[in-house]
Write a protein that holds these residues in place. Structure first.
Motif, short mmCIF file in Angstrom:
data_model
loop_
_atom_site.label_atom_id
_atom_site.label_comp_id
_atom_site.label_asym_id
_atom_site.label_seq_id
_atom_site.Cartn_x
_atom_site.Cartn_y
_atom_site.Cartn_z
N LYS A 101 -1.19 -4.69 -9.28
CA LYS A 101 -0.68 -4.62 -7.92
C LYS A 101 -1.11 -5.84 -7.10
N GLN A 102 -2.01 -6.65 -7.67
CA GLN A 102 -2.42 -7.87 -6.99
C GLN A 102 -1.29 -8.89 -7.05
N PRO A 103 -1.07 -9.65 -6.01
CA PRO A 103 -0.10 -10.75 -6.09
C PRO A 103 -0.50 -11.71 -7.21
N SER B 10 -3.99 -13.17 -12.78
CA SER B 10 -4.40 -14.43 -12.13
C SER B 10 -4.79 -14.19 -10.67
N GLY B 11 -4.08 -13.28 -10.02
CA GLY B 11 -4.41 -12.96 -8.63
C GLY B 11 -5.77 -12.29 -8.52
N ALA C 291 -15.48 -13.92 -13.80
CA ALA C 291 -14.23 -13.20 -14.05
C ALA C 291 -13.47 -13.80 -15.24
N LYS C 292 -13.44 -15.11 -15.34
CA LYS C 292 -12.72 -15.75 -16.45
C LYS C 292 -13.36 -15.45 -17.80
N MET D 276 -1.13 -12.62 -21.61
CA MET D 276 -1.31 -12.60 -20.15
C MET D 276 -0.09 -11.89 -19.56
N PRO D 277 0.03 -10.57 -19.74
CA PRO D 277 1.23 -9.87 -19.27
C PRO D 277 1.39 -9.97 -17.76
#
Length: 429
Positions: free
Chosen positions: A34-36, A40-41, A55-56, A117-118
């Motif tokens: 749901k993140q823009p 990646s968002g 996070a990465k 990376m869907p």
């Protein structure tokens, strides 16, 4: 077992959510997409909180997942999002942050497995969020009525028997009852990169934070854990600094073991090379200053233990000057973790001729006001003297003075140099 079922099993064990882990994972996965920008968002939000590298490390392809704590999760996601996630998942706002600190790295690693990376929520995650939360079975009268009637019948028979039989002596409590846990505990061992954790903490949040940090440091598949939760014990004062320590390279040492019980730690570095033993011991002494530590390996302690009978002032001073002590920040209060070193130093001084004098000299780096540094160096030297007297060393055998930053042994322009200059030195005569 599918990757989803493996993930559900891992999150269930790591968080203590049990069957509710399925719904929890679904809510977390839905939130990610749901993140823009989706994944990646989400990573971008952690980057904005200066946590992007962490996070990465959770994405597939990174060699190891780095741990994160509940405070960092709050900083990156914000209270509003956490409140919403807590409500949707059914875990509540108070525990959502530590649970996310444990589960989010595992969820992202699974979603991106194989380098994927869907752009939208994968189909195998879609139904998880709608899984109903675990509920108690509905009340049924017959389930307890029949057993109750049976108990009443037995009680009546027992009452009748007491009319004709002597009352038996009360049973003596058995001696093999399990001991009540009164303090948080943790046992740690690292054998060939496989970490085993056992212990008891006060809350599910503490458990989740510990297991999340361990998974981030060593990899989920390399951690075996049996951590219980007992709300009746106090919070573990050592938990937060220990979680941060797990990421240190020194704690990857093969053969390292330690046991924590309350505010006491027993450290076993006997299987490690000498230099690594010293590095690990120094790490524990500096990070867990409020804990009494047994088993520290300090080159100075080893030198004190190896003093030969009849040692003189030169040998004693040389051994004492290899020891290290730590103090609370900007304070003359010795850390609890330094008390075992004080113990060994006192034993060595008491083993010397009673006529021998030992001078304790406090040193600081050049940071701050020179007058305050001078006073602090005097107070620290006196604190060491007082601690030695408490261990039985006659006060008449000791002298204490401070020299501030006037006698550096390293470059004060670097942190490493300043650390070397902050010291206690000894002279014997």
């Amino acid at each position: 077992m599918s990757s989803i079922e493996t993930l559900v099993d891992e999150v269930a064990r790591a968080t203590g959510l049990g069957s509710n882990s399925r719904r929890f994972i679904g809510v977390v996965a839905s939130y990610i997409f749901k993140q823009p920008g989706g994944i990646s968002g989400l990573v971008g939000r952690f980057e904005q909180a200066s946590l992007g590298d962490i996070a990465k490390s959770w994405l597939s392809g990174s060699p190891s997942m780095r741990a994160i704590d509940s405070g960092q999760v709050r900083r990156a996601l914000g209270e509003n999002d956490l409140q919403e996630l807590g409500e949707k998942s059914g875990v509540g706002a108070k525990t959502i942050a530590p649970l996310l600190a444990t589960a989010l790295p595992l969820v992202l690693r699974t979603i991106t497995s194989g380098g994927a990376m869907p752009a939208s929520l994968p189909a195998n995650f879609a139904g998880l969020a709608s899984a109903p939360p675990s509920r108690r079975k509905p009340f049924r009268l017959w389930r307890w009525l029949l057993p109750l009637l049976a108990l009443l019948a037995l009680a009546y028979c027992g009452w009748q028997s007491r009319r004709v039989l002597e009352t038996p002596a009360p049973a003596t409590p058995t001696s093999n009852l399990a001991a009540t846990v009164s303090a948080p505990t943790l046992s740690f061992s690292n054998a060939g990169g496989k970490v085993d954790l056992k212990g008891t903490v006060a809350t599910v949040a503490e458990k989740a934070g510990l297991l999340g940090a361990a998974a981030g440091a060593y990899g989920q598949k390399n951690v075996t854990a049996n951590i219980g939760v007992d709300p009746g014990i106090p919070a573990a004062s050592w938990l937060d600094p220990l979680k941060a320590m797990l990421a240190a390279p020194a704690l990857k040492a093969d053969g390292l073991k330690f046991d924590l019980k309350g505010d006491a730690l027993t450290l076993d570095t006997s299987a490690l090379p000498i230099d690594m033993r010293a590095e690990v011991s120094q790490l524990f002494q500096s990070r867990l200053g409020n804990v009494q530590i047994d088993g520290l390996y300090d080159k100075g302690i080893a030198a004190l233990d190896n003093l030969k009978p009849g040692y003189g002032a030169t040998d004693l001073a040389a051994a004492l000057n290899r020891t290290s002590l730590t103090f609370d920040n900007n304070s003359a209060q010795l850390t609890t973790s330094s008390l075992s070193t004080i113990d060994r130093a006192a034993t060595a001084i008491l083993g010397a001729p009673a006529s021998m004098k030992v001078e304790i000299v406090g040193h600081t780096d050049n940071t701050g006001d020179p007058a305050l540094n001078q006073k602090l160096s005097e107070q620290r030297a006196q604190a060491v003297s007082t601690a030695l007297v408490k261990k039985g060393v006659p006060a008449s055998q000791l002298a204490a003075r401070g020299v501030g930053a006037d006698e550096p042994v390293a470059d004060n322009s670097t942190e490493e140099g300043r650390a070397k200059n902050r010291r206690i030195a000894y002279a014997a005569y």
